[in-house]
Design an enzyme around this catalytic site. Structure first.
Site, mmCIF file in Angstrom:
data_model
loop_
_atom_site.group_PDB
_atom_site.id
_atom_site.type_symbol
_atom_site.label_atom_id
_atom_site.label_comp_id
_atom_site.label_asym_id
_atom_site.label_seq_id
_atom_site.Cartn_x
_atom_site.Cartn_y
_atom_site.Cartn_z
ATOM 1 N N CYS A 12 0.817 -1.225 0.000
ATOM 2 C CA CYS A 12 0.000 0.000 0.000
ATOM 3 C C CYS A 12 0.849 1.273 0.000
ATOM 4 O O CYS A 12 1.463 1.569 -1.013
ATOM 5 C CB CYS A 12 -0.983 -0.040 1.166
ATOM 6 S SG CYS A 12 -2.391 1.041 0.911
ATOM 7 N N HIS B 57 -3.621 -5.346 2.449
ATOM 8 C CA HIS B 57 -3.298 -5.452 3.876
ATOM 9 C C HIS B 57 -3.921 -6.746 4.399
ATOM 10 O O HIS B 57 -4.543 -7.501 3.651
ATOM 11 C CB HIS B 57 -3.954 -4.288 4.651
ATOM 12 C CG HIS B 57 -3.428 -2.945 4.320
ATOM 13 N ND1 HIS B 57 -2.203 -2.487 4.739
ATOM 14 C CD2 HIS B 57 -3.998 -1.937 3.618
ATOM 15 C CE1 HIS B 57 -2.038 -1.234 4.323
ATOM 16 N NE2 HIS B 57 -3.093 -0.873 3.645
#
Ligand code: GLN
Length: 257
Positions: free
Chosen positions: A97, A199
């Site tokens: 990310c 995630h």
């Protein structure tokens, strides 16, 4: 079973800053799997102002909100040439990310700040000025890396990433937004570097991705392809991934109603 006497060198970058959604779990998964396989690890946690070790086989960097990405941007510039050299030397890399965004060419955050990237991935990321896009929720992707296959996780990012001509996507989106919510690409790959928005943390739930990264790190350490030494996983270990797939499948069917 073969013994791996020389330890692999693992660098965990900014673990105190870039740890959104407990991406530190990726390091714990690597440590647990290495223990299971009798692979020794030397861990270096490298944050602001810390030097890199001379040698490295695996780099991990997690996600971070815009202010955390701004905090590391200047230090990351100092570390850029070493990271580029490791990527060219086929060091195994996982950037998640916010870390993924900063391993691209540049990131313009939601305030309009321009953050220079490490340029491992030919990719640029732009967060919308008006808060009209945020990818939040469960995500299920199919990796273009055959040994990795299906990958599940959770995404939360305002940045929309676009791959350049020299980049390959890590995966295609089955459920969720992915790089930009438009072109169905997710993440990016360059040699043994993987960038992803997932995630979760992503490695505990996706054992084939975990083994792929660890096998590349071991192959780099021993300078030979050791992927064949990684056996398939027991059904128990795949349970978490299957459960996460069921969640996204049910949500996808509900959304399609
Ligand atoms: N700050 C970045 C964004 O909002 C990355 C967020 C994250 O790492 N979860 O796109």
């Amino acid at each position: 079973m073969r013994s791996y006497d020389s330890p692999i060198r693992v660098v965990s970058m900014y673990p105190d800053i870039m740890n959104t959604y407990s991406d530190r779990g990726n390091l714990l998964a690597i440590q647990y799997r290495a223990l299971q396989l009798g692979i020794k690890i030397v861990l270096e946690e490298v944050s602001l102002g810390d030097p890199f070790p001379a040698q490295c086989d695996l780099v991990l960097i997690g996600g971070g909100q815009d202010q955390e990405q701004k905090r590391i941007a200047t230090d990351l510039k100092i570390k850029t040439s070493q990271l580029q050299a490791w990527a060219e030397d086929d060091v195994s890399i996982l950037a998640v990310c916010g870390g993924f965004q900063l391993f691209g060419n540049w990131y313009r955050d939601i305030q309009g700040n321009y953050l220079e990237g490490v340029k491992i991935f030919d990719m640029t990321t732009i967060a919308p000025r008006i808060k009209n896009f945020r990818a939040v929720g469960d995500i299920w992707v199919t990796s273009r890396i055959e040994d990795v296959g299906e990958v599940v996780g959770f995404e939360n990012h305002a940045g929309q990433s676009y791959l350049g001509a020299k980049a390959s996507s890590f995966a295609s989106v089955r459920y969720g937004k992915g790089n930009n919510g438009i072109d169905k690409t997710e993440g990016a790959i360059y040699r043994n570097a993987i960038g992803t928005y997932l995630h979760g943390s992503v490695l505990p739930k996706n054992p084939r991705l975990l083994d792929y990264l660890l096998a590349n790190a071991l192959s780099h350490r021993y300078n030979e392809d050791l992927k064949p030494y990684f056996s398939s996983h027991s059904p128990f270990v795949l349970q978490a991934q299957n459960a996460a797939m069921d969640v996204t499948r049910k949500k996808s069917e509900k959304n399609d109603v």
